[in-house]
Design a protein around this motif. Structure first.
Motif, PDB file in Angstrom:
ATOM      1  N   MET B 243      31.008  16.635  25.799  1.00 30.60           N
ATOM      2  CA  MET B 243      30.865  15.311  25.185  1.00 30.60           C
ATOM      3  C   MET B 243      31.886  14.327  25.767  1.00 30.60           C
ATOM      4  N   GLU B 244      33.071  14.825  26.055  1.00 35.07           N
ATOM      5  CA  GLU B 244      34.082  13.951  26.672  1.00 35.07           C
ATOM      6  C   GLU B 244      33.652  13.550  28.088  1.00 35.07           C
ATOM      7  N   THR B 245      33.000  14.496  28.784  1.00 36.78           N
ATOM      8  CA  THR B 245      32.460  14.171  30.114  1.00 36.78           C
ATOM      9  C   THR B 245      31.381  13.082  29.990  1.00 36.78           C
ATOM     10  N   LEU B 246      30.545  13.248  28.963  1.00 33.31           N
ATOM     11  CA  LEU B 246      29.468  12.262  28.741  1.00 33.31           C
ATOM     12  C   LEU B 246      30.060  10.875  28.508  1.00 33.31           C
ATOM     13  N   LEU B 247      31.081  10.829  27.677  1.00 32.59           N
ATOM     14  CA  LEU B 247      31.729   9.546  27.383  1.00 32.59           C
ATOM     15  C   LEU B 247      32.292   8.933  28.669  1.00 32.59           C
ATOM     16  N   LYS B 248      32.920   9.768  29.462  1.00 31.37           N
ATOM     17  CA  LYS B 248      33.530   9.265  30.698  1.00 31.37           C
ATOM     18  C   LYS B 248      32.443   8.720  31.633  1.00 31.37           C
ATOM     19  N   GLU B 249      31.348   9.452  31.714  1.00 31.50           N
ATOM     20  CA  GLU B 249      30.239   8.995  32.582  1.00 31.50           C
ATOM     21  C   GLU B 249      29.703   7.647  32.125  1.00 31.50           C
ATOM     22  N   TYR B 250      29.541   7.501  30.831  1.00 31.30           N
ATOM     23  CA  TYR B 250      29.014   6.235  30.317  1.00 31.30           C
ATOM     24  C   TYR B 250      29.999   5.085  30.576  1.00 31.30           C
ATOM     25  N   GLU B 251      31.296   5.379  30.389  1.00 35.19           N
ATOM     26  CA  GLU B 251      32.309   4.341  30.666  1.00 35.19           C
ATOM     27  C   GLU B 251      32.293   3.999  32.161  1.00 35.19           C
TER      28      GLU B 251
END
Lengths: 370, 416
Positions: B243-251
């Motif tokens: 989920m943290e990876t997902l957040l980083k990708e979206y940012e």
């Protein structure tokens, strides 16, 4: 009073709840509507208010469609329709429990669809038997009391609740005795329904007096023989159009597992020093109902026993369309009836039913199964 | 007739959130299969059951709702629903339940298999239908049922009485499970799980809130897939990391002006309700072909559980979408619409879900008024393909688009 006169009275009351409402209002009484399946009527009664049941009506739905999609049961749809169209005018509040998913949304819609009649939620626990469940039931009752005080100005007293608990227990006993007597004496399915239905529109002490008279008279009447004896099961079994088919085919209801009928009267308020604790314990003690959590599905065995105890040929399930709890229970009920050698049939019903031909064919087939 | 030429897709990047999340979702099933093969007890678990409990106890559980969605999305919905109907279950019942009851009987579905349960974990904070469905499974298979009752809350706040009732049941469930499985509760392990679940939830909520950017760095249909991990694995460390990876990708997408929504994002909508899994492609294409991005849905909130202690956990599970009254449900959605610059609301009137659809008409009217956005609804179902009409969907989405178009033209400041 003769049986016919008594039955005519029950019929008159069952068929005209609006007249009953008008009568109580004219007496200066405040009336509180009680939605299915269970509400703490004893509390409402003890506060000097008149509890009246609202289980919908046989009618077309127009206004409620703005709130409900088509796949919500017609009991909810028509309760809301009656509210929106002013048929509950004069009522001080409505108590709606959240025992099924559609009831949960009835309360939410009510606030906006019928703003003139306050919505009082009754939140029951499903884990109702452990101490913490009983405690939660009591806390919910206390909330209902406080909401009723605000909505009606009436005051709560434990002494009066103890008296109402007693009146309701007496009524339960009278209804159980009536049902047993009606199993063996001449009374039609429509007349039987009138006795159960009228209970929702009368103060229970008045209803008890009338039911006791009827039961006493019935006991004197000759036994009703030569009929196909059945148990009915479902939420509602009050449609005259449908019940007439029972009578026409010589099918006699000897016991029921109907939410609007006998399920209401199986459990008494136990003896306890505090009447509110006692009432909470009553809910904990309740069982054998589709809207009350039951891992073991004791209801299934209960229905089979009920049929066997009353020498019934079978079970007629009157399935309220779109009623999840009943639809889930139906499969194990059917299997248990088959295993016990009981005839059974599932007839789908709703409040918009105008044509009973299919039900008639199914009941005729049921009769001929033997 | 020529053979279909399949486009070769590029190999997925193993470091991407999509890959990681897909792996976790698949592993949820394989872990359970392996546990069962080792002779361990396996449970079937309701999607909003406090997952912290089985996770802390180290129990393997799988999720029938998730399985039903997977079966439906892969084309097995009608077959499984019909199987249950043949046994006497009404076709008006929840299609997830019908699929699941059929699976209980058949014990096999090529679309998505999972091991048979030794116990069931039920929580009715999403609906009372869960109770009936799990009662039937528990009785039929003669296995224990752990029932946590979180009643529909008619009030805006969770009362002390309700918190106390839930807390007692959580402990009751823990002790019942200890007895059934022989596993032991550990406060330290619970603390770890709570922290991981909080980490997953915070990252998930932050990722979904990236829809605040214009254009959105993601296609909202991504959320429907990724939420599976929030359902099945939010208490696991790998989920928090993914989920943290997902957040980083979206940012990062936002920084670079990139998005998983390919094409111009002309309109932004909120989607209401569970996905129409059997018609996922059709519902997605109907939006995409018109330049509509579904940027948010209440799912974002539904599976994000943030709390500090045991009582906080009790209250969090009483504030899931279907357990909340109309006003709180409405206000949460209004916030999503406003935070994410939503221009229209598309409501899935889900035949399977009486509770979700039961007061949706009034609530969506209120959301529409509060946000000054158009609202349209379409009839569908989460798993039964027979309750959806492509033509109706298309007409309704077209109507929504036309109003959004007119609104854009009519607004003098040109802002969204």
């Amino acid at each position: 009073m003769a049986i016919d006169e008594l039955l005519a009275q029950f019929h008159e009351i069952a068929a005209s709840p609006r007249k009953q409402l008008g009568k109580y209002l004219a007496q200066g009484r405040k009336v509180v509507a009680c939605a299915p399946v269970y509400t703490p009527e004893e509390i409402i009664h003890s506060m000097g208010l008149v509890p009246m049941g609202v289980w919908g009506a046989e009618m077309e739905v127009h206004e409620a469609k703005k709130y409900y999609p088509a796949f919500i049961c017609s009991i909810m749809q028509t309760v809301l329709e009656l509210g929106i169209t002013g048929k509950f005018e004069g009522i001080s509040a409505i108590v709606i429990p959240s025992l099924c998913d559609s009831l949960k949304s009835l309360g939410q819609n009510w606030k906006y669809a019928v703003p003139g009649i306050p919505f009082i939620p009754m939140t029951y626990p499903q884990n109702r038997k452990p101490d913490y469940g009983v405690k939660f039931t009591k806390a919910s009752y206390e909330k209902v009391i406080s909401d009723l005080e605000i909505a009606t100005g009436a005051k709560f007293s434990e002494i009066l609740l103890a008296e109402s608990n007693r009146i309701y227990n007496e009524h339960n006993a009278a209804m159980r005795e009536f049902a047993e007597t009606a199993a063996d004496h001449a009374i039609t399915a429509v007349q039987r329904s009138d006795v159960f239905k009228s209970a929702w529109f009368m103060l229970k002490e008045e209803h008890t007096a009338l039911v006791r008279q009827l039961t006493a008279e019935l006991k004197k009447a000759p036994a009703d023989e030569g009929k196909v004896r059945v148990v009915t099961s479902g939420i509602l079994a009050d449609s005259p159009g449908l019940l007439e088919i029972f009578d026409k085919n010589g099918i006699k209801i000897v016991a029921d597992d109907v939410a609007q009928e006998s399920r209401q009267y199986r459990t008494d308020v136990p003896e306890k020093p505090n009447p509110l604790d006692a009432l909470a314990q009553k809910f904990a003690d309740m069982d054998n109902c589709s809207v009350l959590y039951d891992r073991d599905k004791k209801r299934v065995g209960f229905i089979v026993d009920l049929a066997q105890k009353h020498n019934a040929a079978g079970v007629i399930v009157l399935m309220t369309k779109f009623c999840d709890p009943e639809e889930f229970d139906y499969v194990p009920i059917k299997r248990a009836c088959d295993a016990a050698g009981l005839r059974n049939v599932n007839i789908e019903v709703d409040c918009q039913m105008v044509n009973y031909e299919q039900a008639g064919t199914m009941l005729q087939a049921f009769k001929e199964m033997g | 007739m020529g053979e279909e030429v399949k486009k070769k897709r590029p190999a997925p990047d193993p470091n991407s959130a999509k890959y990681k999340l897909g792996q976790i979702a698949a592993k949820a099933y394989s872990d359970c299969m392996e546990a069962k093969a080792r002779g361990e007890m396996v449970g079937w678990c309701a999607s909003n059951f406090p997952v912290e409990i089985p996770e802390t106890l180290g129990l393997s559980v799988c999720y029938p709702e998730n399985q039903a969605a997977a079966i439906a999305a892969r084309g097995g919905g009608e077959r499984m629903c019909s199987e249950s109907e043949g046994d006497g279950y009404s076709n008006d019942l929840c299609a997830y339940a019908r699929v699941s009851l059929a699976y209980m009987k058949l014990k096999d579905a090529p679309e998505q298999n999972m091991p048979m349960p030794d116990f069931v974990l039920c929580c009715n904070n999403i609906c009372n239908c869960m109770i009936k469905w799990y009662e039937n499974i528990a009785r039929e298979l003669d296995i224990p049922m752990i029932m946590i009752d979180i009643p529909f809350n008619p009030d805006y706040e969770v009362s002390d009485a309700e918190t106390e009732y839930i807390r007692a049941q959580f402990w009751g469930a823990i002790h019942q499970l200890e007895k059934i499985t022989g596993k032991k509760w550990s406060d330290e392990r619970y603390k770890e799980v709570m922290e991981i679940s909080g980490r997953s939830s915070r990252a998930w909520l932050a990722a979904t809130s990236c829809a605040k950017y214009l254009p959105s760095p993601f296609n909202g249909f991504d959320l429907l897939n990724h939420m599976a991990v929030m359902v099945t694995a939010r208490g696991k460390k790998e989920a928090a990391e993914a989920m943290e990876t997902l957040l980083k990708e979206y940012e990062d997408n936002h920084e670079k002006g990139d998005s998983t929504y390919h094409g111009e994002e002309k309109y932004r909508i909120m989607f209401e309700g569970i996905a129409c899994w059997p018609w996922l492609r059709v519902t997605s294409t109907g939006l995409k072909s018109r330049g509509i991005n579904m940027v948010t849905t209440i799912y974002a909130d539904a599976f994000g559980f943030i709390y500090d202690d045991f009582d906080g956990m009790c209250r969090a599970y009483a504030r899931v979408p279907n357990a909340m009254n109309l006003e709180l449900s409405r206000d949460k959605r209004i916030k999503l619409c406003k935070d994410n610059h939503v221009e229209g609301l598309l409501v899935h009137t889900n035949r399977s879900c009486k509770l979700w659809s039961g007061f949706m008409a009034e609530m969506s009217r209120q959301i529409g008024r509060a946000c000054d956005i158009p609202v349209v609804s379409f009839d569908g179902d989460q798993a039964d393909p027979r309750n959806f009409s492509e033509a109706q969907y298309d007409t309704r989405v077209q109507g929504l688009m036309e109003i959004m178009e007119a609104n854009k033209g009519g607004r003098s400041d040109g802002n969204r």
